[in-house]
Each structure stands twice: as structure tokens, then as C-alpha cells.
Design a protein around this motif. Structure first.
Motif, short mmCIF file in Angstrom:
data_model
loop_
_atom_site.label_atom_id
_atom_site.label_comp_id
_atom_site.label_asym_id
_atom_site.label_seq_id
_atom_site.Cartn_x
_atom_site.Cartn_y
_atom_site.Cartn_z
N TRP A 105 0.43 -1.06 -0.15
CA TRP A 105 -0.31 0.09 -0.06
C TRP A 105 0.77 1.32 -0.19
O TRP A 105 0.17 2.64 -0.36
CB TRP A 105 -0.48 -0.44 1.22
CG TRP A 105 0.38 -0.33 2.79
CD1 TRP A 105 0.09 -1.33 3.58
CD2 TRP A 105 0.28 0.89 3.15
NE1 TRP A 105 1.27 -0.57 4.43
CE2 TRP A 105 1.02 0.57 4.40
CE3 TRP A 105 -0.24 2.57 2.97
CZ2 TRP A 105 1.66 1.63 5.25
CZ3 TRP A 105 0.71 3.52 3.95
CH2 TRP A 105 1.55 2.61 5.25
N GLN A 106 2.10 1.13 0.32
CA GLN A 106 3.09 2.40 0.40
C GLN A 106 2.90 2.74 -1.20
O GLN A 106 3.46 4.31 -0.77
CB GLN A 106 4.05 2.19 1.59
CG GLN A 106 4.89 0.95 0.57
CD GLN A 106 4.97 -0.16 1.62
OE1 GLN A 106 3.51 -0.03 1.07
NE2 GLN A 106 5.76 -1.26 1.22
N SER A 107 2.62 2.21 -2.35
CA SER A 107 3.11 2.61 -3.18
C SER A 107 2.27 3.62 -3.67
O SER A 107 0.84 3.17 -3.89
CB SER A 107 3.49 1.29 -4.07
OG SER A 107 3.19 2.10 -5.47
N PRO A 108 2.12 5.06 -3.86
CA PRO A 108 1.03 5.64 -4.69
C PRO A 108 0.38 5.02 -5.30
O PRO A 108 -1.07 5.30 -5.96
CB PRO A 108 1.87 6.36 -5.31
CG PRO A 108 3.67 7.10 -5.10
CD PRO A 108 3.37 5.05 -4.77
N ALA A 109 1.13 4.41 -6.30
CA ALA A 109 0.31 3.55 -7.54
C ALA A 109 -0.76 2.87 -7.17
O ALA A 109 -1.80 2.08 -7.86
CB ALA A 109 1.05 2.98 -8.31
N SER A 110 -0.50 1.58 -5.77
CA SER A 110 -1.34 1.57 -5.26
C SER A 110 -2.79 2.07 -5.02
O SER A 110 -4.03 1.18 -5.19
CB SER A 110 -0.77 0.38 -3.75
OG SER A 110 -0.85 1.58 -3.01
N LEU A 111 -3.04 3.03 -4.68
CA LEU A 111 -3.76 3.44 -4.71
C LEU A 111 -4.88 3.31 -5.53
O LEU A 111 -6.10 3.36 -5.74
CB LEU A 111 -4.41 5.20 -3.82
CG LEU A 111 -3.65 4.95 -2.37
CD1 LEU A 111 -3.17 6.31 -2.27
CD2 LEU A 111 -3.78 4.48 -1.05
N TYR A 112 -3.99 3.50 -6.68
CA TYR A 112 -5.09 3.52 -7.76
C TYR A 112 -5.80 2.27 -8.43
O TYR A 112 -6.69 2.33 -8.68
CB TYR A 112 -4.53 4.32 -9.44
CG TYR A 112 -3.83 6.31 -8.98
CD1 TYR A 112 -4.99 6.40 -9.21
CD2 TYR A 112 -2.88 6.19 -9.00
CE1 TYR A 112 -4.75 8.37 -9.15
CE2 TYR A 112 -2.33 7.51 -8.89
CZ TYR A 112 -3.26 8.19 -8.72
OH TYR A 112 -2.99 9.86 -8.93
N ALA B 274 1.94 4.65 -13.35
CA ALA B 274 2.40 5.72 -11.93
C ALA B 274 3.88 4.85 -11.44
O ALA B 274 4.09 4.13 -11.88
CB ALA B 274 1.27 5.11 -10.79
#
Length: 162
Positions: A83-90, A162
């Protein structure tokens, strides 16, 4: 950081492509199929939609529709784990939007309407009354799931980029 594995990229891409394919099918229904059925006599429209609801249950459509649910669920698990990756939110948002907004709406909104229509006699007055309500309600729910599938595709693509 999201897993730097080809399988993760391919699964996310598959979820995006599946979402896009399903969005296209639903978009067609929202923009012209239901309008064409509404132009038929109620009995003809009912019969046509009853047949569509039978024919749609085929391996090609269900494979993409249900396969995208399975793939999106797997991608969500991997993205939550990282989850710490910005891409994970998308990727999480896109996957959940497909699962809830497309699959969930289909199960809770469109399928009950289809089941009720399957029991209708196209030639009686009650069937024709139900048809008018069906056209309005089914198409509204279809707009929702079209927007959800298209938005899911976009979010998944942004997550890949991302």
C-alpha cells in the motif's frame, strides 16, 4: 513499492482490459440497444430482452465479466500488501470500483430485474406494464455499471503508469 514482477503488471493490465471490454458492452446497451428495444412493441421488446438475457450467459462474456472480478480481487490483495506505493491507491480504487460498481451493481440491480422479466408473459397487460418500468430501471443501473467499469479501467491504467 509495488511488486516489480511481470505477473503483477500482466494481472493489472488484464483487469484494465477486462474492465474496458465490459464497459464497452454496457455502454452499447446504454446508448442504443435499450433505446432500440424501447421502440419495439412491448411484446417484441420483452421477447428480445428475454432472449438477450439467455444468450449473454455464454463463456466469452462471462469469462471476461467474471474473470475480471477474480483478477481485480487478486490485484487488490497485492496492492494492499504494498500500500505504501502511490500506484497502489489507483489500483485498489480501480479494482474495487469494478468489483462493487460493476459486478455488485449487476448482481443487486440488473439481475433481479432480468429474473423478474424472465417470468413475464409478453402478451399480457401486466407484462407490458412491467416492461415500461424495466426499461427505465434497468437502463439506470446499466449507466451506473458502465461508468464504474470505465472509471475502473482508467484508474487501473493510471496505476500501471504511476
Amino acid at each position: 513499492m509495488l511488486p516489480n514482477h511481470p505477473w503483477f503488471f500482466l494481472l493489472t493490465l488484464a483487469a484494465a482490459v477486462g474492465s474496458g471490454l465490459v464497459a464497452g458492452v454496457f455502454f452499447a446497451f446504454s446508448t442504443f440497444v435499450m433505446k432500440a428495444l424501447a421502440r419495439l412493441s412491448p411484446a417484441e421488446g420483452i421477447r428480445a430482452m428475454q432472449q438477450i438475457n439467455i444468450v449473454v450467459l455464454n463463456p466469452a462474456f462471462l469469462g471476461v465479466f467474471m474473470g475480471t472480478v477474480v483478477v481485480a480481487a487478486g490485484v487488490v490483495v497485492a496492492a494492499v500488501w504494498h500500500w505504501q506505493s502511490p500506484a497502489s491507491l489507483y489500483i485498489i480504487a480501480g479494482s474495487l470500483l469494478y468489483i462493487v460498481g460493476t459486478f455488485g451493481v449487476t448482481i443487486a440491480g440488473n439481475v433481479p430485474l432480468n429474473d423478474a422479466l424472465a417470468k413475464v408473459n409478453p402478451d399480457d397487460a401486466e407484462g407490458q406494464r412491467i416492461w415500461s418500468d424495466y426499461l427505465r430501471r434497468w437502463t439506470w443501473w446499466n449507466h451506473v455499471r458502465t461508468a464504474a467499469a470505465a472509471s475502473a479501467m482508467m484508474l487501473l491504467v493510471v496505476g500501471i503508469a504511476a
